[in-house]
Enzyme design. Structure first.
Site, PDB file in Angstrom:
ATOM      1  CE  LYS A  65      -4.100  -2.024   2.164  1.00 18.34           C
ATOM      2  NZ  LYS A  65      -5.096  -1.909   3.264  1.00 18.34           N
ATOM      3  CG  ASP A 101      -8.023   0.277   3.798  1.00 17.45           C
ATOM      4  OD1 ASP A 101      -8.788  -0.537   3.251  1.00 17.45           O
ATOM      5  OD2 ASP A 101      -6.779   0.195   3.713  1.00 17.45           O
TER       6      ASP A 101
END
Length: 268
Positions: A65, A101
């Site tokens: 990420k 997220d």
């Protein structure tokens, strides 16, 4: 048919293909979504290959990420704040990065659990990438205070300073500095992977508190078991997973799927 995938290492366990298949059927979108295993030292090359093969986008999972954020030509504000990307869009040679997220976490808390964040005290356990990705969306909900607790107090304090300009009281330190009761406690640490419990003091859960662990599995995590024993409502990370996927789907396709059907399938 438009192509998407999730990139990670490992990636075989990912539920994302099944989730996006449900979303595609529900919304009538013509797409295919698969898994892509990238070598630990080959994420950039994997990304270039996907672009060359005509993929429209990809989700990114551990451990890529942060690297994904560095490779983007354009970052959404919440991705820039997080320093990490989990949603990539490929268009006209540009790689746009976003982080869903945090919005997924907020949606699960407010929509699915029915718990308001506004005006409450929030305790965020951990100060790594998961915590960083959650902070800005949590702040945007207008809590009274957010406390970040981490084994390394200096890391939590630095994270609080990084996000302190957004107008919400934000404090960071070690677990020993946690004081008072909280309305929402989010475990963004990796403790559940090791079956360990963060060293939380007694009385950390206010009456009617919600405890959410970002991890999920067949059985409640140790953190969830502890919280339930203290009278808190508990959730694992499955709802967050589904909601962040819906947010990514909306970025790609311009329509946000209804997550209710999927919850019924995954949690009968």
């Amino acid at each position: 048919m438009d192509k998407y995938c999730v990139i990670g290492n490992p990636v075989d366990h990912s539920k994302s293909p099944a989730i996006h298949a449900v979303f595609a059927r529900q919304t009538g979108q013509d797409l295919v979504y698969g898994r892509c295993l990238a070598p630990l030292d080959g994420f950039a090359a994997t990304l270039r290959r996907l672009v060359d093969e005509g993929y429209r986008g990809a989700n990114v999972t551990v451990p890529f990420k942060i690297e994904a954020a560095a490779l983007c030509t354009r970052l959404a504000p919440r991705a820039r704040a997080a320093g990490a990307v989990n949603t990539l869009s490929f268009d006209n040679g540009e790689i746009a990065g976003d982080n869903t997220d945090g919005p997924g976490l907020v949606a699960d808390i407010t929509r699915n659990a029915g718990k308001a964040i506004a005006g409450g005290r929030v305790l965020l356990l951990g100060a790594g990438g998961a915590a960083r990705g959650a902070l800005l969306p949590l702040i945007e909900q207008g809590p009274r205070e957010i406390v970040i607790a981490n084994r390394t107090a200096a890391t939590a304090a630095a994270l609080a300073r990084d996000f302190g300009r957004h107008g919400v009281l934000l404090r960071g330190g070690g677990f020993g500095a946690v004081a008072g009761a909280f309305d929402i406690v989010v475990n963004a640490s990796s403790s559940s992977l090791a079956g360990a419990l963060p060293p939380l003091p007694a009385g950390v859960f206010a009456p009617g508190a919600l405890a959410l662990d970002m991890m999920y599995g067949e059985q409640p995590t140790v953190f969830m078991q502890f919280a339930a024993g203290q009278g808190a409502g508990v959730r694992d990370g499955l709802g967050m997973l589904v909601e962040q996927a819906a947010e990514a789907f909306a970025i790609w396709r311009g329509v946000r799927p209804d997550t209710t059907e999927l919850f019924r399938k995954m949690r009968p």
